[in-house]
Each structure stands twice: as structure tokens, then as C-alpha cells.
Design a protein around this motif. Structure first.
Motif, PDB file in Angstrom:
ATOM      1  N   GLY A  33       0.837  -1.192   0.000  1.00 22.64           N
ATOM      2  CA  GLY A  33       0.000   0.000   0.000  1.00 22.64           C
ATOM      3  C   GLY A  33       0.869   1.238   0.000  1.00 22.64           C
ATOM      4  N   SER A  34       0.386   2.310   0.634  1.00 17.95           N
ATOM      5  CA  SER A  34       1.117   3.575   0.633  1.00 17.95           C
ATOM      6  C   SER A  34       1.954   3.690   1.892  1.00 17.95           C
ATOM      7  CB  SER A  34       0.130   4.743   0.592  1.00 17.95           C
ATOM      8  OG  SER A  34      -0.657   4.666  -0.576  1.00 17.95           O
TER       9      SER A  34
ATOM     10  N   ASN B 110       1.145   4.728   5.201  1.00 15.82           N
ATOM     11  CA  ASN B 110       0.437   5.968   4.849  1.00 15.82           C
ATOM     12  C   ASN B 110       1.267   7.198   5.200  1.00 15.82           C
ATOM     13  OD1 ASN B 110      -1.584   4.380   3.819  1.00 15.82           O
ATOM     14  ND2 ASN B 110      -2.666   4.260   5.740  1.00 15.82           N
TER      15      ASN B 110
ATOM     16  N   TRP C  38       4.645   6.262  -1.836  1.00 17.05           N
ATOM     17  CA  TRP C  38       3.283   6.383  -2.370  1.00 17.05           C
ATOM     18  C   TRP C  38       3.353   6.349  -3.899  1.00 17.05           C
ATOM     19  CZ3 TRP C  38      -1.546   8.667  -0.144  1.00 17.05           C
ATOM     20  CH2 TRP C  38      -1.580   8.559   1.254  1.00 17.05           C
ATOM     21  N   GLU C  39       2.298   5.858  -4.516  1.00 19.15           N
ATOM     22  CA  GLU C  39       2.289   5.804  -5.987  1.00 19.15           C
ATOM     23  C   GLU C  39       2.398   7.200  -6.595  1.00 19.15           C
ATOM     24  OE1 GLU C  39      -0.038   1.660  -6.990  1.00 19.15           O
ATOM     25  OE2 GLU C  39      -1.276   3.315  -6.331  1.00 19.15           O
ATOM     26  N   HIS C  40       1.842   8.222  -5.926  1.00 18.78           N
ATOM     27  CA  HIS C  40       1.922   9.574  -6.505  1.00 18.78           C
ATOM     28  C   HIS C  40       3.363  10.076  -6.628  1.00 18.78           C
ATOM     29  CE1 HIS C  40       1.344  11.136  -2.129  1.00 18.78           C
ATOM     30  NE2 HIS C  40       2.585  11.393  -2.467  1.00 18.78           N
TER      31      HIS C  40
END
Ligand code: FE2
Ligand code: FE2
Lengths: 231, 266
Positions: A158-159, A180, A197-199
Motif C-alpha cells: 500500500g502507501s 500511509n 506512495w504511488e503519486h
């Protein structure tokens, strides 16, 4: 969020918007003296980390994502203040996850921008001095440290973030990951943070995150990391 | 742990007996036999048994079929790369699990199975609860999902209210995760909106009716940081016929149907 702002008077809202809020705050008594989180300037141009991190990513990441964390933190803190004044401690306590998320996002990104630098300037290479010694002592070698960091980054489900941290008691350094925007707090001092994070990579690297984790070593600002270590 | 250690010693003993036999030394056949029985007791599912493997189900529509809500580039990467990676890593983890030497090694694999198995289930559900925006399935929730529509009115008042509440939940997901409309476990169960983090699947008694992926990879190439815009658009491509089917059927039959798409041929 908008409704929270609408409930305050325009005068207070204007005061909150200006960094020098003290004179206006004085009119309303000490309970209105608050400092607001603000978006720090990047210490380099958006395109300065190319080709390793694209200018488009840096611009969105800083001006949109980081700004959203700043706004979210300020809103949550204002909500706490208002709830406190009304004695609504249930509402105040309910802000805790938002303060952790947006406050963590603000802290993490502020540290992140500072521990990056253009490859043509301080970015990349290997640390020297006492930080280099500590990496050798606690990881065996710089190469092992690098590999373990990339493994930790790849293992985030995940992030989240990976951090090189220093234990404030023992002085030893090690790797931790955080989900997160959970910030590194308590007995650990964050030295180097890498946003997983993907961003942070998607516009350039899409699903090939291992390539981003390889590339980012070219823009690590070891001077900043060393100064956090030597503190 | 002690038992496992004893078992591997027994295994080594069996090997020693066999090679001793080959070199012509007299052995007591019963020793060998005893060791085999002991090993079988330790491993009721010996690794030579086939491990269930999973495969990537094809999309039930073209990669560009969800445009303009979700771009072709997103769908191609999301399906061919992201979903495929969950399947590949799930199969690897299950094979390692089957071959693990002991319970400690098996437990160490559980987070990986949960993450990648969840990723496989969630995306398999997601593709099938989406439909092209021009299709009857997406355009007409009242006609496509009559029983679900009655439940939506009873619980939320209207489809618009459901969408408002669902959107708020999706926008509130911190980090990567999913939002779900589920039917609760009670007979004639009511509706509820829940979120799950990362790739945690809905695997309890609740029946997932509609899942929406809010990982950044689900929208970033098209919407970038504007998650609310992606969520607004996703409501134009919900397959209400599929949601009705899931609402009308039991949890087991939904997963049976889903698994038929997810499992690799033996
Ligand atoms: Fe970030
Ligand atoms: Fe996804």
C-alpha cells in the motif's frame, strides 16, 4: 471542511490566512493565537531532479499533494480549537486520525524535499564522515544499506514511507517503514525519508516502482542526512 | 518446533538406511517403513500434491470501454500489470507455503498471501462490477437492480444519497484502499458502506456488492491528485446488474462464480 470555515467570522478567517496573525489574534484574546502550517518552498526547481524524478511529478507532489496535507492539518487543528472552546471533547478527539495523517504528511514531505538535491549539485554519491562510519558499523557497508532500503521500500503493502532513523538512546541507525503518512516519532530521529506512495513516481515509472527506488539514490542529499545525524 | 526437528532427523535416518541398503548392508526394513509413516503424520499434505494456482481473468469488456470515465491506459496497466502482479505473487506465496518446512515459515507467509490474495479477489470483483457508461447495466440502476434498489431506498433513501455517502467514504480513505457496498450477514441483510485498507478483502460474512479501488494507480494517469473527480466519474460505470446478482445470491455462490474466473486450469 468548508462548513468549518463558514462558521468562523470573516475577520478571524482573514487573520488566520495571514502568517503575521498576532495583532488580529490579540483582539480576540490569547485563545485565538495560533500558528498555521504553511507549505515550505522547494529548495530547488521542480525540474531540478530530472531525469530521476520528473518536473511534472515534483510540481504536483509539492503544490498539490503537500498543500493538501498542510490544509488538512490546519483544518483539523482549527476544529480541535473550536471543539475545545465548546467543551466538545468527543469532536476534538475525533480529529486525532486526521492530525496524524495530515500532520504526518506535512512533516514527512518537508523532510523529504530537504533530503533530496539535484544530481548536478549535492545529490547522489555516498555519505562521508561519521554518517558513513555509522552506516558501515550498523549495516556492514553502504551497498548493503542501499539494498536493504530498496527491499524495505518494495515490501510496503500500500502507501507508505521508508526511513533511515537513529535511535536517540543508543545512537545506532536502522531502517523502518511507516504506513500511509504515519510520522517517525518517539525515540527515533528521522534521517532520510523516501516516499513510496504511488503519486511519488506513477506519472514517470507507472507500476515499475523498483526503477524509481533505484533512481532516487541519484538525488539523495547526503549533506542534509549527515546534518540530521550529527545533531 | 521440537517435533519438526525430530521429523527431519527421522528423514535423514531414512535416507541413510536406503543408501546403506544399496551398498548391500543388511537393514531392518521396518525402520524405513516406520520413518515414512512418521513423516506422513507430520505432513498430512505433502508438497508433491498440486498447489491451487490462480490466473488473471480477462476483462469482461475492452480496455477502452470505460472511457471517458476511466482511460484505456489506466485499464491496460491496472489489469495487465497490477492485477497480474497480485496473481503472480499469490501463486509464488502459495507454492512457498505448501513447501514450507514448518509452521513458523508458514505464518511468515500469511501477510503476503493476504495482500496478494486480497489484491486478486478485489480486482476480480472490481472489473465485473464495472460496465461501459453507455450500457443499460450502467445507465439504469432502477431497472437493472430492482431488489437492490428497494434495499437502497430503505437504507439510504435514494441512489443519490447512497452515492453521496459512498463517495464521502472513498474520499476519506487514508492511503491505499477500497470502498465497498456490502450486504450484511443477517438474513435479508441490510446494506452498509465499509472501507478496507491496502488489499484487505471483504472475506467475513458480509457480501461485497460494489467495490471501488481508490489506490492512486486506479486514477492517477488521468485524474492525478483529484481523487474526488475520479470518484464522481466511477458512478457512470457501475454495473448495477452485477450488483443485483450479488445482492440476490448467497456469499458462497458469488465466490464460486468469481473463483471460476480466478483459478488457473489444473
Ligand atoms: Fe508524497
Ligand atoms: Fe488496483
Amino acid at each position: 471542511m468548508a462548513s468549518t470555515l463558514l462558521r468562523t467570522t470573516p475577520a478571524i478567517r482573514a487573520a488566520l490566512r495571514t502568517p503575521a496573525a498576532k495583532p488580529a489574534a490579540a483582539l480576540f484574546g490569547t485563545s485565538f493565537v495560533r500558528s498555521k502550517a504553511t507549505l515550505p518552498d522547494l529548495p530547488y526547481d521542480y525540474s531540478a531532479l530530472e531525469p530521476y524524478i520528473s518536473g511534472k511529478i515534483m510540481e504536483l507532489h509539492h503544490s498539490k499533494h503537500h498543500q493538501t496535507y498542510v490544509n488538512g492539518l490546519n483544518t483539523a487543528l482549527e476544529t480541535v480549537e473550536e471543539a475545545k472552546e465548546k467543551g466538545d471533547f468527543t469532536k476534538a478527539a475525533a480529529q486525532a486520525p486526521l492530525i496524524n495523517f495530515h500532520g504526518g504528511g506535512h512533516l514527512n514531505h518537508s523532510l523529504f524535499w530537504e533530503n533530496l538535491a539535484p544530481a548536478s549539485k549535492e545529490g547522489g554519491g555516498e555519505p562521508s564522515g561519521s554518517l558513513a562510519d555509522a552506516i558501515k558499523r550498523d549495516f556492514g557497508s553502504f551497498d548493503t544499506f542501499r539494498k536493504q532500503t530498496n527491499t524495505a521500500l518494495a515490501g510496503i503493502q500500500g502507501s507508505g514511507w521508508a526511513w533511515l532513523v537513529q535511535d536517540k538512546t543508543s545512537g545506532t541507525i536502522g531502517l523502518v517503514t511507516r504506513a500511509n503518512q504515519d510520522p517517525v516519532t518517539g525515540n527515533l530521529q528521522p534521517l532520510l525519508g523516501i516516499d513510496a506512495w504511488e503519486h511519488a513516481y506513477y506519472l514517470q515509472y507507472e507500476n515499475r516502482k523498483a526503477e524509481y527506488f533505484e533512481a532516487i539514490w541519484n538525488v539523495i542529499n547526503w549533506k542534509t542526512v549527515a546534518s540530521r545525524f550529527e545533531k | 518446533m521440537t517435533d519438526v526437528a525430530a521429523s527431519s532427523t527421522a528423514g535423514a535416518g531414512a535416507g541413510a538406511s536406503a543408501s546403506a541398503s544399496a551398498s548391500g548392508t543388511q537393514v531392518v526394513p521396518n525402520d524405513f517403513q516406520t520413518n515414512i509413516q512418521y513423516a506422513e503424520m507430520e505432513y498430512p499434505n505433502p508438497p508433491k500434491m498440486a498447489v491451487q494456482q490462480y490466473s488473471l481473468p480477462p476483462l469482461p469488456y475492452a480496455y477502452n470501454a470505460l472511457e471517458p470515465a476511466i482511460s484505456e491506459a489506466i485499464m491496460a496497466l491496472h489489469h495487465d500489470s497490477h492485477h497480474q502482479a497480485y496473481v503472480t505473487n499469490l501463486n509464488k506465496a502459495l507454492a512457498s507455503y505448501a513447501g514450507a518446512a514448518n509452521i513458523a515459515d508458514q505464518i511468515a507467509l500469511l501477510p503476503c498471501i493476504r495482500f496478494n490474495g486480497g489484491g486478486h479477489i478485489n480486482h476480480a470483483l472490481f472489473w465485473r462490477n464495472l460496465a461501459p457508461p453507455s450500457s443499460e447495466d450502467a445507465q439504469n440502476p432502477e431497472a437493472s437492480a430492482p431488489n437492490l434498489a428497494a434495499a437502497v431506498r430503505a437504507t439510504f433513501g435514494s441512489f443519490d444519497a447512497l452515492i453521496d455517502r459512498f463517495s464521502a467514504a472513498l474520499n476519506g480513505v487514508q492511503g491505499s484502499g477500497w470502498g465497498w457496498l456490502v450486504r450484511t450477514a443477517v438474513p435479508q441483510g441490510g446494506l452498509r458502506i465499509i472501507t478496507t485498507k491496502d488489499q484487505d478483502p471483504v472475506v467475513g460474512e458480509e457480501v461485497p456488492l460494489i467495490g471501488v479501488d481508490v489506490w492512486e494507480h486506479a486514477y492517477y494517469l488521468q485524474y492525478m491528485n483529484a481523487r474526488p473527480q475520479y470518484i464522481d466519474a466511477v458512478w457512470t460505470v457501475i454495473n448495477w446488474t452485477e450488483a443485483e446478482m450479488r445482492y440476490n445470491h448467497g456469499r458462497d455462490s458469488i465466490f464460486d462464480e468469481l473463483l471460476a474466473h480466478m483459478e488457473a486450469d489444473p
